[in-house]
Design a protein around this motif. Structure first.
Motif, PDB file in Angstrom:
ATOM      1  N   SER A  48       0.974  -1.140   0.089  1.00 49.04           N
ATOM      2  CA  SER A  48      -0.143   0.092  -0.015  1.00 49.04           C
ATOM      3  C   SER A  48       0.912   1.278   0.027  1.00 49.04           C
ATOM      4  O   SER A  48       0.552   2.122  -0.864  1.00 49.04           O
ATOM      5  CB  SER A  48      -0.841  -0.124   1.143  1.00 49.04           C
ATOM      6  N   GLY A  49       1.930   1.282   0.892  1.00 52.11           N
ATOM      7  CA  GLY A  49       2.872   2.299   0.725  1.00 52.11           C
ATOM      8  C   GLY A  49       3.505   2.587  -0.553  1.00 52.11           C
ATOM      9  O   GLY A  49       3.605   3.815  -1.149  1.00 52.11           O
ATOM     10  N   MET A  50       3.894   1.516  -1.225  1.00 50.61           N
ATOM     11  CA  MET A  50       4.230   1.808  -2.804  1.00 50.61           C
ATOM     12  C   MET A  50       3.471   2.149  -3.709  1.00 50.61           C
ATOM     13  O   MET A  50       3.571   2.957  -4.554  1.00 50.61           O
ATOM     14  CB  MET A  50       4.972   0.148  -3.041  1.00 50.61           C
ATOM     15  N   ALA A  51       2.092   1.478  -3.420  1.00 47.73           N
ATOM     16  CA  ALA A  51       0.923   2.199  -4.217  1.00 47.73           C
ATOM     17  C   ALA A  51       0.770   3.568  -4.083  1.00 47.73           C
ATOM     18  O   ALA A  51       0.644   4.405  -5.120  1.00 47.73           O
ATOM     19  CB  ALA A  51      -0.240   1.305  -4.068  1.00 47.73           C
ATOM     20  N   VAL A  52       0.716   4.103  -2.909  1.00 49.17           N
ATOM     21  CA  VAL A  52       0.885   5.425  -2.617  1.00 49.17           C
ATOM     22  C   VAL A  52       1.781   6.167  -3.475  1.00 49.17           C
ATOM     23  O   VAL A  52       1.395   7.320  -4.272  1.00 49.17           O
ATOM     24  CB  VAL A  52       0.774   5.772  -1.301  1.00 49.17           C
ATOM     25  N   ILE A  53       3.040   5.956  -3.118  1.00 50.66           N
ATOM     26  CA  ILE A  53       4.154   6.732  -3.797  1.00 50.66           C
ATOM     27  C   ILE A  53       3.930   6.455  -5.163  1.00 50.66           C
ATOM     28  O   ILE A  53       4.209   7.423  -6.119  1.00 50.66           O
ATOM     29  CB  ILE A  53       5.477   5.999  -3.500  1.00 50.66           C
ATOM     30  N   CYS A 131      -4.100   8.179   2.575  1.00 47.71           N
ATOM     31  CA  CYS A 131      -3.093   8.826   2.061  1.00 47.71           C
ATOM     32  C   CYS A 131      -3.546   9.705   0.642  1.00 47.71           C
ATOM     33  O   CYS A 131      -3.021  10.913   0.304  1.00 47.71           O
ATOM     34  CB  CYS A 131      -1.635   7.843   1.741  1.00 47.71           C
ATOM     35  N   MET A 132      -4.079   8.721  -0.192  1.00 50.48           N
ATOM     36  CA  MET A 132      -4.583   9.169  -1.686  1.00 50.48           C
ATOM     37  C   MET A 132      -5.330  10.290  -1.477  1.00 50.48           C
ATOM     38  O   MET A 132      -5.285  11.504  -2.334  1.00 50.48           O
ATOM     39  CB  MET A 132      -4.898   8.499  -2.476  1.00 50.48           C
ATOM     40  N   ALA A 133      -6.328  10.678  -0.553  1.00 52.28           N
ATOM     41  CA  ALA A 133      -7.126  11.579  -0.329  1.00 52.28           C
ATOM     42  C   ALA A 133      -6.750  12.924   0.224  1.00 52.28           C
ATOM     43  O   ALA A 133      -7.015  13.910   0.008  1.00 52.28           O
ATOM     44  CB  ALA A 133      -8.396  11.109   0.835  1.00 52.28           C
ATOM     45  N   GLY A 134      -5.562  12.476   0.600  1.00 51.11           N
ATOM     46  CA  GLY A 134      -4.661  13.890   1.071  1.00 51.11           C
ATOM     47  C   GLY A 134      -3.596  14.165   0.303  1.00 51.11           C
ATOM     48  O   GLY A 134      -2.630  14.890   0.666  1.00 51.11           O
ATOM     49  N   ALA A 135      -3.669  13.513  -0.858  1.00 49.41           N
ATOM     50  CA  ALA A 135      -2.420  13.682  -1.694  1.00 49.41           C
ATOM     51  C   ALA A 135      -2.027  15.138  -2.295  1.00 49.41           C
ATOM     52  O   ALA A 135      -0.857  15.372  -2.736  1.00 49.41           O
ATOM     53  CB  ALA A 135      -2.724  12.935  -3.183  1.00 49.41           C
ATOM     54  N   GLY A 239       6.551  12.494 -14.694  1.00 51.92           N
ATOM     55  CA  GLY A 239       5.447  11.762 -13.807  1.00 51.92           C
ATOM     56  C   GLY A 239       5.309  10.391 -14.077  1.00 51.92           C
ATOM     57  O   GLY A 239       5.078   9.651 -13.224  1.00 51.92           O
ATOM     58  N   LEU A 240       5.106  10.099 -15.429  1.00 46.44           N
ATOM     59  CA  LEU A 240       4.883   9.010 -16.002  1.00 46.44           C
ATOM     60  C   LEU A 240       5.967   7.966 -15.922  1.00 46.44           C
ATOM     61  O   LEU A 240       5.670   6.768 -15.432  1.00 46.44           O
ATOM     62  CB  LEU A 240       4.350   8.923 -17.517  1.00 46.44           C
ATOM     63  N   ARG A 241       7.225   8.395 -15.895  1.00 49.66           N
ATOM     64  CA  ARG A 241       8.266   7.638 -15.854  1.00 49.66           C
ATOM     65  C   ARG A 241       8.385   7.294 -14.160  1.00 49.66           C
ATOM     66  O   ARG A 241       8.766   6.217 -13.865  1.00 49.66           O
ATOM     67  CB  ARG A 241       9.595   8.186 -16.287  1.00 49.66           C
ATOM     68  N   ILE A 242       8.169   8.095 -13.448  1.00 48.76           N
ATOM     69  CA  ILE A 242       8.196   8.038 -12.014  1.00 48.76           C
ATOM     70  C   ILE A 242       7.251   6.900 -11.643  1.00 48.76           C
ATOM     71  O   ILE A 242       7.495   5.907 -10.947  1.00 48.76           O
ATOM     72  CB  ILE A 242       8.131   9.308 -11.078  1.00 48.76           C
ATOM     73  N   SER A 243       5.789   7.247 -12.032  1.00 48.76           N
ATOM     74  CA  SER A 243       4.747   5.970 -11.487  1.00 48.76           C
ATOM     75  C   SER A 243       4.948   4.906 -12.382  1.00 48.76           C
ATOM     76  O   SER A 243       4.749   3.774 -11.728  1.00 48.76           O
ATOM     77  CB  SER A 243       3.303   6.760 -12.085  1.00 48.76           C
ATOM     78  N   GLY A 244       5.542   4.640 -13.642  1.00 42.53           N
ATOM     79  CA  GLY A 244       5.865   3.292 -14.164  1.00 42.53           C
ATOM     80  C   GLY A 244       6.730   2.750 -13.475  1.00 42.53           C
ATOM     81  O   GLY A 244       6.638   1.430 -13.250  1.00 42.53           O
ATOM     82  N   GLU A 245       7.963   3.409 -12.976  1.00 44.21           N
ATOM     83  CA  GLU A 245       8.895   2.563 -12.303  1.00 44.21           C
ATOM     84  C   GLU A 245       8.131   2.163 -10.909  1.00 44.21           C
ATOM     85  O   GLU A 245       8.346   0.937 -10.699  1.00 44.21           O
ATOM     86  CB  GLU A 245      10.017   3.697 -11.769  1.00 44.21           C
ATOM     87  N   LEU A 246       7.433   2.885 -10.270  1.00 45.05           N
ATOM     88  CA  LEU A 246       6.833   2.392  -9.048  1.00 45.05           C
ATOM     89  C   LEU A 246       5.668   1.312  -9.235  1.00 45.05           C
ATOM     90  O   LEU A 246       5.777   0.541  -8.432  1.00 45.05           O
ATOM     91  CB  LEU A 246       6.290   3.750  -8.220  1.00 45.05           C
TER      92      LEU A 246
END
Length: 449
Positions: A48-53, A131-135, A239-246
């Motif tokens: 879940s922490g990885m998914a938030v990031i 966590c996502m609600a407060g993103a 942003g896509l590269r960061i989220s893609g890696e995560l």
């Protein structure tokens, strides 16, 4: 080689290391406190922490790219451009916060489909949702933190980050365990503590921006759609590269979770420990990115080559030191987070094996982090995003094949290590081509390769 850029790098890096490590430090604090609450909560905070990031990675990666525009404008002495660039990040943050609110509940339900134990899945869903609600708070913090770093005031970022981390630690202890008269909320309390701490940081950043006249500057506040479009054309691929890696690493944890709760908990802990090496390296990379932005903004592209390789050497020394620690003290490190439950011994034993892989791939992750930041600051975000998409898809396809034919902890972590090595080689080769020299960050972004 003359190490003329290293002193400036280190002066910038110390505050940015703390800033880039903030979310991991908060999650480490959460994991330590949760280990005194339940083993299921410790296992849940990994995916879940990885998914938030992951989701926030796209949002604050995009908004935070305002810092690159700020650095380029600062390098060429354009104070009006500095404030206008900061506002590009602010407007992007507002849109990002609304998007996160819209997505938080439906995405949180996906944890129930991951095949994890029911209590683990409920904890994963709860942590992600809050966590996502407060993103909005970490995203606006990323944009305004980028503004401060871009103008060469990273010490303020350090102060704000320190206050946020302290707030998170106090709130997590109270809200997770029910101390100091606070309600005992478990993993929901850990998530709420993180959001409130990030809100504190966002408010402090806003106060500094207001004091600098950023909110009262009507010209800077004016939304220029063409400038925003050019900004997003470069920022969104980052942003896509960061989220893609995560995404790749989150799915990796999901697959690991199918092996069992012990394997998932040990892998989650290993990722938390790896953050102590990775995020300081990321801070070094961000500092190098600021230097690259200043150099390119001043028209001194020749300095970028020296900045990159000197910064990489510093980062490699750091990663080598951490690799030695991970390899030689793996069991004690895992034991810090394993708690004292009935499965603690198995978690420590499994985690000790995993930490050997982490130690090995740290040696290559330096190039991933440093050259990735340099290429992004130079404006080469489109190529990096496209290439990483191909690499990630290949990694996940091979992981799926292993899971379907011969699942096992060693096989899956071996593939992950090869993935890190391959991307490090690719970024190094790309930087050496000098293709980034043809990209203009502040003008002519329509021609980005």
């Amino acid at each position: 080689m003359r190490f003329n850029h290293v002193p400036r790098l280190l002066r910038l890096a110390a505050p940015m290391i703390l800033s880039s490590s903030a979310i991991t430090v908060m999650q480490i604090i959460d994991a330590i406190v949760l280990s005194r609450h339940s083993g299921e909560a410790v296992a849940a905070i990994g995916p879940s922490g990885m998914a938030v990031i992951l989701f926030q990675g796209f949002l604050f990666g995009t908004a935070g790219y305002a810092g690159t525009f700020v650095a380029h404008n600062h390098g060429r002495g354009d104070s009006d451009g500095v404030r206008s660039s900061a506002w590009l990040g602010i407007y992007t943050s507002l849109a990002a916060g609304l998007l996160a609110l819209a997505l938080c509940w439906p995405v949180a339900q996906l944890f129930h489909l991951a095949g994890h134990e029911p209590e683990v899945a409920r904890n994963e869903s709860t942590y992600f949702l809050i966590c996502m609600a407060g993103a909005f708070f970490p995203v606006i913090g990323s944009a305004l933190g980028g503004w401060l770093s871009g103008i060469g005031r990273p010490a303020v970022v350090t102060a704000v980050t320190f206050v946020s981390i302290t707030a998170n630690a106090l709130l997590a202890w109270g809200l997770v365990l029910g101390e100091w008269g606070m309600p005992r909320m478990g993993i929901a309390g850990a998530a709420l503590a993180t959001v409130l701490a990030q809100a504190v940081g966002a408010v402090l950043y806003a106060l500094f921006f207001a004091r600098a006249g950023g909110f009262s500057d009507a010209k800077a506040r004016r939304l220029e759609w063409e400038e925003l479009r050019r900004f997003l054309a470069l920022a969104m691929p980052l942003g896509l590269r960061i989220s893609g890696e995560l995404t790749a690493w989150t799915l990796f944890l999901v697959f690991i979770g199918r092996l069992g709760t012990v394997e998932l908990a040990a892998s989650s802990i290993a990722f938390r420990i790896n953050g102590t090496a990775f995020f300081p390296a990321l801070g070094l990379g961000q500092a190098a990115g600021v230097l690259v932005g200043h150099a390119r903004g001043a028209g001194d592209d020749d300095a970028v080559h020296a900045i990159a390789w000197q910064s990489l050497l510093v980062c490699e020394v750091w990663m080598l030191a951490m690799a030695v620690v991970f390899a030689t003290a793996s069991a004690p490190l895992i034991a810090v987070f394993a708690g004292d439950g009935p499965e603690s011994a198995r978690i420590i034993e499994t985690g000790s094996v995993i930490m050997k892989f982490v130690a090995f791939y740290c040696l290559f992750d330096a190039a991933n982090v440093m050259l990735g930041c340099v290429l992004a600051s130079a404006g080469d975000t489109h190529w990096v995003a496209r290439t990483f998409l191909v690499c990630s898809c290949t990694f996940l396809a091979l992981l799926w094949l292993i899971v379907g034919t011969a699942p096992g902890l060693v096989a899956e972590w071996t593939l992950a290590t090869v993935f890190v090595l391959a991307t490090a080689i690719i970024w190094s080769l790309r930087f050496r081509t000098g293709a980034w020299r043809k990209i203009e960050v502040l003008r002519g972004a329509d021609g980005v390769d």
